[in-house]
Design a protein around this motif. Structure first.
Motif, PDB file in Angstrom:
ATOM      1  N   TYR A   6     -15.748  52.017  -1.483  1.00  0.00           N
ATOM      2  CA  TYR A   6     -17.046  52.192  -0.823  1.00  0.00           C
ATOM      3  C   TYR A   6     -17.903  53.216  -1.563  1.00  0.00           C
ATOM      4  CZ  TYR A   6     -15.556  49.767   3.490  1.00  0.00           C
ATOM      5  OH  TYR A   6     -15.141  48.848   4.423  1.00  0.00           O
ATOM      6  N   SER A  56     -21.364  52.782  -3.990  1.00  0.00           N
ATOM      7  CA  SER A  56     -22.549  53.038  -3.175  1.00  0.00           C
ATOM      8  C   SER A  56     -23.640  53.641  -4.050  1.00  0.00           C
ATOM      9  CB  SER A  56     -22.223  53.962  -2.000  1.00  0.00           C
ATOM     10  OG  SER A  56     -22.050  55.276  -2.449  1.00  0.00           O
ATOM     11  N   LYS A  57     -24.866  53.446  -3.638  1.00  0.00           N
ATOM     12  CA  LYS A  57     -25.997  53.991  -4.397  1.00  0.00           C
ATOM     13  C   LYS A  57     -26.171  55.483  -4.124  1.00  0.00           C
ATOM     14  CE  LYS A  57     -28.502  49.676  -4.695  1.00  0.00           C
ATOM     15  NZ  LYS A  57     -29.700  48.912  -4.336  1.00  0.00           N
ATOM     16  N   LYS A  80     -24.522  58.798  -3.634  1.00  0.00           N
ATOM     17  CA  LYS A  80     -23.275  59.548  -3.822  1.00  0.00           C
ATOM     18  C   LYS A  80     -23.535  61.002  -3.438  1.00  0.00           C
ATOM     19  CE  LYS A  80     -21.202  56.656  -7.359  1.00  0.00           C
ATOM     20  NZ  LYS A  80     -22.072  55.519  -7.206  1.00  0.00           N
ATOM     21  N   THR A  93     -22.566  60.742   2.666  1.00  0.00           N
ATOM     22  CA  THR A  93     -21.965  59.422   2.478  1.00  0.00           C
ATOM     23  C   THR A  93     -20.448  59.526   2.378  1.00  0.00           C
ATOM     24  OG1 THR A  93     -23.956  58.642   1.346  1.00  0.00           O
ATOM     25  CG2 THR A  93     -21.935  57.372   1.003  1.00  0.00           C
ATOM     26  N   SER A 102     -23.707  49.249   6.410  1.00  0.00           N
ATOM     27  CA  SER A 102     -24.971  48.647   5.969  1.00  0.00           C
ATOM     28  C   SER A 102     -26.153  49.221   6.743  1.00  0.00           C
ATOM     29  CB  SER A 102     -24.933  47.130   6.142  1.00  0.00           C
ATOM     30  OG  SER A 102     -24.018  46.558   5.247  1.00  0.00           O
ATOM     31  N   LEU A 149     -26.289  53.348   5.960  1.00  0.00           N
ATOM     32  CA  LEU A 149     -26.642  53.683   4.577  1.00  0.00           C
ATOM     33  C   LEU A 149     -27.724  52.771   4.002  1.00  0.00           C
ATOM     34  CD1 LEU A 149     -23.044  54.477   3.304  1.00  0.00           C
ATOM     35  CD2 LEU A 149     -24.810  56.086   4.033  1.00  0.00           C
ATOM     36  N   SER A 157     -27.963  49.555   3.125  1.00  0.00           N
ATOM     37  CA  SER A 157     -27.633  48.740   1.961  1.00  0.00           C
ATOM     38  C   SER A 157     -26.713  47.600   2.386  1.00  0.00           C
ATOM     39  CB  SER A 157     -26.959  49.586   0.881  1.00  0.00           C
ATOM     40  OG  SER A 157     -26.557  48.778  -0.192  1.00  0.00           O
ATOM     41  N   PHE A 217     -22.644  46.812   1.495  1.00  0.00           N
ATOM     42  CA  PHE A 217     -21.434  47.283   2.176  1.00  0.00           C
ATOM     43  C   PHE A 217     -20.690  46.169   2.910  1.00  0.00           C
ATOM     44  CE2 PHE A 217     -23.441  51.353   1.404  1.00  0.00           C
ATOM     45  CZ  PHE A 217     -22.346  52.055   0.899  1.00  0.00           C
TER      46      PHE A 217
END
Length: 149
Positions: free
Chosen positions: A19, A23-24, A26, A30, A75, A78, A80, A83
Motif C-alpha cells: 500500500y 501510494s502517491k 508518502k 498515510t 480510496s 487518500l 485515489s 487502492f
C-alpha cells in the motif's frame, strides 16, 4: 495467541509496504493510517475466523469483505482509486503467503512461535526504517520551508 499474531505480523510485513510504496502520498499520516487499518481489519477478521473454527466459507467471505473494505476506505480517505487494485494485490499476496505458511506448519509439524517471531522482527524492521525515513523527510521539508521564509 500465536494464531492472532502470525497473521497480524504477516499482514504488516506484506500489505503495508505494498500500500505505502505504491501510494502517491508518502507521509506519516498515510503510513500510520495503513498500519492502523491493517491492524484493525486483520485482528477483527481473524477473531471471527478463529471463533468460527477456521471455516472455509468464513475465510473466503471474510477475505472478500476485507479486500473491499480496505480498498474502498483507503480510496476514499487518500483520494485515489488505485487502492482498490492495491487492496486486491496486497490481500491476495498475504492470503497466499498465510496459506503457504499454514501448510508448512501443519505438514512438517513446525512450531508456530518461530514464524511469529520471524515475521514480527521483519515487520518491526520495515516499520522502524520507514518511519525513520519519513521523520527525516519531514525535518528536511520543514528546513526548506524555513529557508524560503
Amino acid at each position: 495467541m500465536f494464531e492472532l499474531l502470525l497473521p497480524l505480523f504477516e499482514v504488516l510485513l506484506i500489505e503495508t509496504p505494498i500500500y505505502f510504496e505504491f501510494s502517491k502520498k508518502k507521509n506519516l499520516f498515510t503510513f500510520s493510517l495503513l498500519i492502523l487499518l491493517n491492524i484493525i481489519s486483520n485482528l477483527t477478521f481473524n477473531l471471527i475466523y478463529i471463533n468460527n473454527h477456521y471455516s472455509l466459507i468464513i475465510l473466503i467471505v471474510g477475505e472478500i469483505i476485507v479486500f473491499l473494505l480496505e480498498g474502498i476506505l483507503l480510496s476514499l480517505i487518500l483520494k485515489s482509486k488505485r487502492f482498490i487494485v492495491l487492496s486486491l494485490i496486497a490481500n491476495g499476496l498475504s492470503l497466499g503467503m498465510g496459506l503457504l505458511i499454514n501448510y508448512f506448519i501443519e505438514t512438517y509439524n513446525l512450531y508456530l512461535g518461530n514464524f511469529v517471531l520471524a515475521f514480527a522482527i521483519l515487520a518491526l524492521v520495515y516499520i522502524t526504517i520507514r518511519y525513520a525515513l519519513l521523520l527525516i523527510k519531514l525535518k528536511v521539508d520543514k528546513g526548506k520551508i524555513r529557508e524560503n521564509n
